[in-house]
Design an enzyme around this catalytic site. Sequence first.
Site, mmCIF file in Angstrom:
data_model
loop_
_atom_site.group_PDB
_atom_site.id
_atom_site.type_symbol
_atom_site.label_atom_id
_atom_site.label_comp_id
_atom_site.label_asym_id
_atom_site.label_seq_id
_atom_site.Cartn_x
_atom_site.Cartn_y
_atom_site.Cartn_z
ATOM 1 N N GLY A 230 0.787 -1.409 -0.476
ATOM 2 C CA GLY A 230 -0.247 -0.115 -0.235
ATOM 3 C C GLY A 230 1.083 1.704 -0.072
ATOM 4 N N ASN A 231 0.269 2.391 0.181
ATOM 5 C CA ASN A 231 0.893 3.750 0.466
ATOM 6 C C ASN A 231 0.560 3.776 1.307
ATOM 7 O OD1 ASN A 231 -0.686 5.450 -1.303
ATOM 8 N ND2 ASN A 231 -0.870 3.577 -2.216
ATOM 9 N N ARG A 232 0.968 5.667 1.866
ATOM 10 C CA ARG A 232 0.398 6.133 2.640
ATOM 11 C C ARG A 232 -0.558 7.428 2.860
ATOM 12 N NH1 ARG A 232 5.164 6.170 6.593
ATOM 13 N NH2 ARG A 232 6.834 5.277 5.551
ATOM 14 N N SER A 233 -1.052 7.369 1.347
ATOM 15 C CA SER A 233 -2.315 8.454 0.957
ATOM 16 C C SER A 233 -3.141 8.362 1.638
ATOM 17 C CB SER A 233 -2.812 7.943 -0.446
ATOM 18 O OG SER A 233 -3.862 8.464 -0.622
#
Length: 429
Positions: A230-233
């Site tokens: 995933g990512n930090r968005s």
Amino acid sequence: MTGRLEGRLIGLGVCGSIAAYKAVELLRLLRAEGADVVVMLTPSAATFVGPLTFGALSRHAVETDVLGLLPDQRIGHIVVADAADAIVVAPATARWLGAMANGIASDVVTATCLATSAPVLFAPAMDGDMWTHRATRDNVTRLQEAFGYRMIAPETGSLASGQEGIGRLAELPLIVDAVVEAVAGSPIRAGASARPPLVAPSHDPDLEGRHVVVSAGGTAEAIDPVRFIGNRSTGRMGVAIAEAALARGAGVTIVAGRVEVPLPAAATVVRAESTAAMRAAVLDAVIEHPADALVMAAAVADFRPAAAAVTKLTRGEGMTLELEPTEDILAEVGARARARDLAARPVIVGFAAETGSLERAPDKLRRKGADLLVANDVSEPGSGFGTDTNRVVILGADGSRDELPLLTKREVADRLLDRVVALLDERRG
Ligand code: CTP
């Protein structure tokens, strides 16, 4: 000249007295001193002056209900209690003095005062006989002596009953002075993010009849049924754009990856966790159905595991993940949109989250076939993931470059939508 309450948050509790109309002017005076003000109304106060008036002047949602939640699900009056530098109850009625003296939290003003450690001030207003009644006297004494609340005493003059006597609300400048004195010397208790949010000013309905598709949040690519890349968005920027477009009259579809903020109820929401699901949802919303604009605010994964495991992977000896590139959704929509006549083409907006230099951004705009690209340096303080602010540069396919100052994400959204509206007006005549 800076106001004496610059940077302060003041809770203004209003009770049901004829003098409630004076609380509107008190709110204006507190704001003129630089204070951010949140108003709490008892049910009977709301029959004298409606929440609309206080909401429009304070630019905050008005607290009328102990069960009321903020848009982000925090309990409204507890946020006021925790963040306010002072709470002033004006006018304070005989009923409120009795409720407060006995800790009966049945209305939002009393509940907020009970829950706060900030100084509390009260300015009574009532009929003269009510004021001199033993019950009222005892309640006032208890508030002052046992609770340490400061009173701005009522004055003598003509009362609502037509009689002359004591019970008129104190002159408003005296109340403001008392609030200034109560907070003097103490540090500001809470910054903007810990306070109730400001309500954005209303905007012209210049997107009325338009359909705007916004992707928001981050995509997740499965490694196995439990784990993902995933990512930090958090989805804040995409949701701010969706909210701003709704406020300007657009019909809005949000294609939502993983988001940490509530999605506006007025939008159509399509959930799409993986890049493949987001591609299908965006193509359906923008290419298969008529849309006037696509804003790709989502942080889309660039790689995914070549093969996701069907069962949970065990720790074993460690592992090597083989990744393959994902489809570039923006580039695909950009290319398909450009195949259409200009008049029928949706406006395509991309985002470019970079760390450090933004020099790759113009090339990204061309590669992806976007009309506008919003570039930002996510490593800069106040910009990027999880913040309420952003400093961006909006690049146009026409070679324009608009460097915006540090703004709230909602302000960035409106500046971007100004550009979208201008392009739509050009295309659709
Ligand atoms: N984007 C997309 N599909 C992808 C990756 C990105 O639609 N598979 C969109 C994003 O939503 C964003 C824009 O493309 O609007 C730019 O994303 P970014 O990750 O900065 O671009 P990349 O294509 O990953 O370019 P690079 O890796 O060179 O930075």
